[in-house]
Scaffold this motif. Structure first.
Motif, PDB file in Angstrom:
ATOM      1  N   VAL A 209      54.472  23.521 125.410  1.00  0.00           N
ATOM      2  CA  VAL A 209      53.436  22.596 124.947  1.00  0.00           C
ATOM      3  C   VAL A 209      53.589  21.257 125.670  1.00  0.00           C
ATOM      4  O   VAL A 209      52.599  20.626 126.070  1.00  0.00           O
ATOM      5  N   GLY A 210      54.827  20.823 125.851  1.00  0.00           N
ATOM      6  CA  GLY A 210      55.072  19.584 126.582  1.00  0.00           C
ATOM      7  C   GLY A 210      54.665  19.681 128.032  1.00  0.00           C
ATOM      8  O   GLY A 210      54.091  18.741 128.600  1.00  0.00           O
ATOM      9  N   LEU A 211      54.936  20.833 128.663  1.00  0.00           N
ATOM     10  CA  LEU A 211      54.534  21.029 130.051  1.00  0.00           C
ATOM     11  C   LEU A 211      53.018  21.022 130.169  1.00  0.00           C
ATOM     12  O   LEU A 211      52.455  20.417 131.094  1.00  0.00           O
ATOM     13  N   ALA A 212      52.338  21.674 129.226  1.00  0.00           N
ATOM     14  CA  ALA A 212      50.876  21.710 129.263  1.00  0.00           C
ATOM     15  C   ALA A 212      50.304  20.297 129.140  1.00  0.00           C
ATOM     16  O   ALA A 212      49.372  19.926 129.867  1.00  0.00           O
ATOM     17  N   GLY A 213      50.872  19.495 128.231  1.00  0.00           N
ATOM     18  CA  GLY A 213      50.406  18.116 128.090  1.00  0.00           C
ATOM     19  C   GLY A 213      50.635  17.306 129.350  1.00  0.00           C
ATOM     20  O   GLY A 213      49.777  16.518 129.765  1.00  0.00           O
ATOM     21  N   THR A 214      51.794  17.509 129.987  1.00  0.00           N
ATOM     22  CA  THR A 214      52.111  16.781 131.218  1.00  0.00           C
ATOM     23  C   THR A 214      51.158  17.172 132.342  1.00  0.00           C
ATOM     24  O   THR A 214      50.638  16.304 133.067  1.00  0.00           O
ATOM     25  N   VAL A 215      50.912  18.478 132.496  1.00  0.00           N
ATOM     26  CA  VAL A 215      50.010  18.951 133.556  1.00  0.00           C
ATOM     27  C   VAL A 215      48.595  18.451 133.316  1.00  0.00           C
ATOM     28  O   VAL A 215      47.866  18.113 134.262  1.00  0.00           O
ATOM     29  N   TRP A 216      48.186  18.372 132.065  1.00  0.00           N
ATOM     30  CA  TRP A 216      46.854  17.855 131.757  1.00  0.00           C
ATOM     31  C   TRP A 216      46.755  16.366 132.053  1.00  0.00           C
ATOM     32  O   TRP A 216      45.732  15.875 132.560  1.00  0.00           O
ATOM     33  N   ALA A 217      47.801  15.612 131.748  1.00  0.00           N
ATOM     34  CA  ALA A 217      47.753  14.155 131.889  1.00  0.00           C
ATOM     35  C   ALA A 217      47.919  13.688 133.327  1.00  0.00           C
ATOM     36  O   ALA A 217      47.335  12.662 133.723  1.00  0.00           O
ATOM     37  N   LEU A 218      48.713  14.377 134.129  1.00  0.00           N
ATOM     38  CA  LEU A 218      49.057  13.865 135.458  1.00  0.00           C
ATOM     39  C   LEU A 218      47.850  13.624 136.369  1.00  0.00           C
ATOM     40  O   LEU A 218      47.790  12.580 137.039  1.00  0.00           O
ATOM     41  N   PRO A 219      46.862  14.540 136.463  1.00  0.00           N
ATOM     42  CA  PRO A 219      45.717  14.231 137.341  1.00  0.00           C
ATOM     43  C   PRO A 219      44.994  12.954 136.934  1.00  0.00           C
ATOM     44  O   PRO A 219      44.537  12.186 137.792  1.00  0.00           O
ATOM     45  N   ARG A 220      44.913  12.695 135.654  1.00  0.00           N
ATOM     46  CA  ARG A 220      44.242  11.503 135.164  1.00  0.00           C
ATOM     47  C   ARG A 220      45.100  10.260 135.398  1.00  0.00           C
ATOM     48  O   ARG A 220      44.572   9.182 135.714  1.00  0.00           O
ATOM     49  N   LEU A 221      46.423  10.415 135.249  1.00  0.00           N
ATOM     50  CA  LEU A 221      47.315   9.295 135.551  1.00  0.00           C
ATOM     51  C   LEU A 221      47.251   8.929 137.031  1.00  0.00           C
ATOM     52  O   LEU A 221      47.295   7.744 137.389  1.00  0.00           O
ATOM     53  N   VAL A 222      47.149   9.930 137.889  1.00  0.00           N
ATOM     54  CA  VAL A 222      47.064   9.671 139.326  1.00  0.00           C
ATOM     55  C   VAL A 222      45.833   8.833 139.649  1.00  0.00           C
ATOM     56  O   VAL A 222      45.878   7.926 140.488  1.00  0.00           O
ATOM     57  N   ARG A 223      44.727   9.116 138.975  1.00  0.00           N
ATOM     58  CA  ARG A 223      43.513   8.328 139.227  1.00  0.00           C
ATOM     59  C   ARG A 223      43.709   6.868 138.845  1.00  0.00           C
ATOM     60  O   ARG A 223      43.153   5.971 139.465  1.00  0.00           O
ATOM     61  N   HIS A 224      44.504   6.613 137.817  1.00  0.00           N
ATOM     62  CA  HIS A 224      44.777   5.234 137.404  1.00  0.00           C
ATOM     63  C   HIS A 224      45.825   4.563 138.284  1.00  0.00           C
ATOM     64  O   HIS A 224      45.722   3.378 138.601  1.00  0.00           O
ATOM     65  N   LEU A 225      46.865   5.319 138.662  1.00  0.00           N
ATOM     66  CA  LEU A 225      48.052   4.726 139.277  1.00  0.00           C
ATOM     67  C   LEU A 225      48.058   4.812 140.796  1.00  0.00           C
ATOM     68  O   LEU A 225      48.944   4.252 141.434  1.00  0.00           O
ATOM     69  N   GLY A 226      47.100   5.540 141.378  1.00  0.00           N
ATOM     70  CA  GLY A 226      46.908   5.462 142.817  1.00  0.00           C
ATOM     71  C   GLY A 226      47.662   6.460 143.656  1.00  0.00           C
ATOM     72  O   GLY A 226      47.660   6.359 144.887  1.00  0.00           O
ATOM     73  N   GLY A 227      48.319   7.437 143.056  1.00  0.00           N
ATOM     74  CA  GLY A 227      49.047   8.425 143.839  1.00  0.00           C
ATOM     75  C   GLY A 227      48.143   9.487 144.430  1.00  0.00           C
ATOM     76  O   GLY A 227      46.903   9.391 144.369  1.00  0.00           O
TER      77      GLY A 227
END
Length: 521
Positions: A209-227
């Motif tokens: 469940v934690g991995l699923a949340g991380t995989v879901w969040a990372l693409p959106r975090l990248v859009r904010h953080l510039g990676g």
């Protein structure tokens, strides 16, 4: 890591790579690389049956025709198979990294690779740790009305298999985990009972469940953080730290990271209340997540109207944050333990019993002890205790400074938060390899330079290998550590240049001259 990144690769930049690079670039989908890692992961599973965190009494291999794999030459063979599997996983991960840097693969192949590499390990004995047995023991205590924050699993007079497999260090040691995670462990034991194999597998599945949340969040975090998303997913999802430590372990840090990453994302997207709730829940799983909360307050404060002073905005953000935190903290503790009992905070001292030089202050203390011990016969504990106390002070200063530098909110606050989480893992004892994922997963969403990625490869390989597959530390086996350092450096160099020592080329026969290959007249 840097706040700027290399230019995005295009056809011209790909053409500028060396011939060796271009040979390794897949034209469409890296099937061979994914298959290599999958074979490696399967070998890890097979080798772990004899060399991993095996059970004291194994109902499958204990007395059957394959029991030889747990002893003598059989165990040596299992270790060889396991380390071969590890080498293939690392090789596949580094190859995939070269494709990412060349701009030849996107996010989908990386996620497919991670899924293929993770799947065999869902059914593996614990790898490079035995912590999951402690999870089950502490969950069993809670299930049977005992206080896991007062005593260790040794007090249980039921579920003998669960108790017997807890490491001797944790048999009489209170739990150092948050109450919500112990509720998860209690649920697992309530379903699987004394069946340790089922308990380990179900724990892994729930942690996903934690991995699923991380995989879901990372693409959106990248859009904010510039990676760059492929780089981020390669670093945070497909790496040996995730595949082998967090899933193969398994470790509850994986579940905490799911709440941490989604909480950070919620704050950046101005869902302030949800963000504080999510990160507080993460803290109730692994208390380290609490380090992130003060930094998120600055992000909230800077989302308020700029016409007001920063001080006024700060108080408008911190007051509701404290209120939300208090409600979630009390409710989560009550739901988990059946009472509002802060005794679980005392359990946070337990990991300090672990002493090794991977924790930087502990290593400094041990070094000074060994120098003084050459002259005077003295105990080592005062040296380690003083070094750790100094590290606590340094950590406090560093976190306060990072928090103040984060006062303008935005990406800067998230970066400072990641630094603070990494500092916690390095300065506060103990430093266990998977602890570095706390700040690193967040940092992966920022831009990275190629040479810094190579450093990450070296550190990742090193942090997996500093423990034996059984979960015992290898840090004082100096010959073995020499091999670990060499392998880690070679893996790092391989990211930037395929076959950096020419080992593969040495085995290949040079092509014959053209005139020798033509048929004679």
């Amino acid at each position: 890591m840097a706040t700027t990144t290399d230019p995005a690769p295009d056809a011209q930049s790909a053409a500028n790579h060396s011939p060796a690079d271009r040979v390794l670039m897949p034209s469409r989908f890296p099937y061979r690389t994914i298959a290599m890692g999958t074979v490696g992961s399967t070998l890890l599973l097979l080798g772990a049956l004899g060399a991993g965190g095996i059970l004291i009494s194994d109902p499958i291999l204990g007395h059957g025709p394959l029991s030889w794999i747990r002893y003598g030459h059989g165990r040596a063979l299992a270790n060889a198979v396991l380390y071969l599997g590890f080498a293939l996983v690392v090789w596949a991960w580094v190859r995939l990294g070269r494709y990412v840097l060349a701009g030849r693969v996107g996010s989908r192949p990386i996620l497919v690779a991670a899924a293929c590499w993770i799947t065999p390990l869902l059914f593996s004995p614990p790898l490079f740790t035995r912590d999951v047995f402690s999870y089950l023991g502490q969950g069993a205590q809670l299930l049977h009305g005992l206080n896991p924050y007062g005593n260790g699993p040794a007090e249980l007079d039921v579920l003998p298999n669960v108790v017997a497999n807890v490491h001797e260090l944790w048999q009489t040691t209170p739990a150092p985990y948050g109450p919500l995670f112990l509720l998860v462990a209690k649920t697992v034991v309530g379903i699987t009972g004394d069946n340790m194999i089922a308990g380990v597998i179900l724990t892994r599945v729930l942690l996903l469940v934690g991995l699923a949340g991380t995989v879901w969040a990372l693409p959106r975090l990248v859009r904010h953080l510039g990676g760059k998303l492929p780089v981020t997913l390669w670093l945070a999802v497909a790496s040996p730290m995730m595949i082998i430590h967090l899933v193969g372990g398994p470790h509850n840090d994986l579940m905490m990271l799911g709440f941490l990453t989604t909480g950070v994302l919620a704050m950046l997207e101005r869902k302030h209340v949800l963000a504080i709730v999510l990160v507080t829940v993460g803290m109730l799983i692994k208390p380290t997540a609490a380090v992130a909360l003060p930094f998120l307050v600055w992000v909230w404060a800077n989302h308020l109207p700029a016409e007001e002073s920063l001080t006024r905005r700060f108080f408008k953000a911190v007051i509701p944050s404290v209120g939300i935190f208090g409600v979630v903290f009390v409710a989560g503790t009550w739901i988990s333990l059946g009472t509002f009992n802060l005794g679980w905070l005392d359990g946070l001292k337990a990991p300090g019993l672990i002493t090794n030089w991977l924790n930087f202050p502990t290593g400094i203390g041990e070094m000074f002890y060994n120098l003084v011990h050459l002259i005077v016969d003295v105990p080592s504990s005062p040296f380690v205790t003083v070094a750790r106390a100094i590290a606590w002070a340094a950590f406090a200063v560093l976190v306060v400074r990072q928090w103040w530098l984060a006062r303008n909110g935005g990406n800067e606050a998230i970066f400072r938060m990641a630094v603070a989480l990494l500092a916690n893992a390095i300065l506060i004892a103990p430093t266990l390899p998977w602890y570095l994922t706390w700040g690193f997963v967040i940092a992966s969403a920022f831009p990275w330079r190629r040479r810094h990625l190579a450093v990450v490869v070296a550190v990742s390989v090193f942090l997996v290998m500093v423990y034996y597959p059984t979960g015992e530390q290898a840090l004082y086996d100096w010959w073995f550590m020499g091999v670990v350092v060499a392998v880690s450096l070679y893996a790092a160099a391989s990211l930037l240049r395929p076959d950096p020592l020419g080992l593969v080329a040495a085995w290949r026969k040079p092509p014959r001259p053209l005139d020798e290959r033509l048929p004679s007249a």
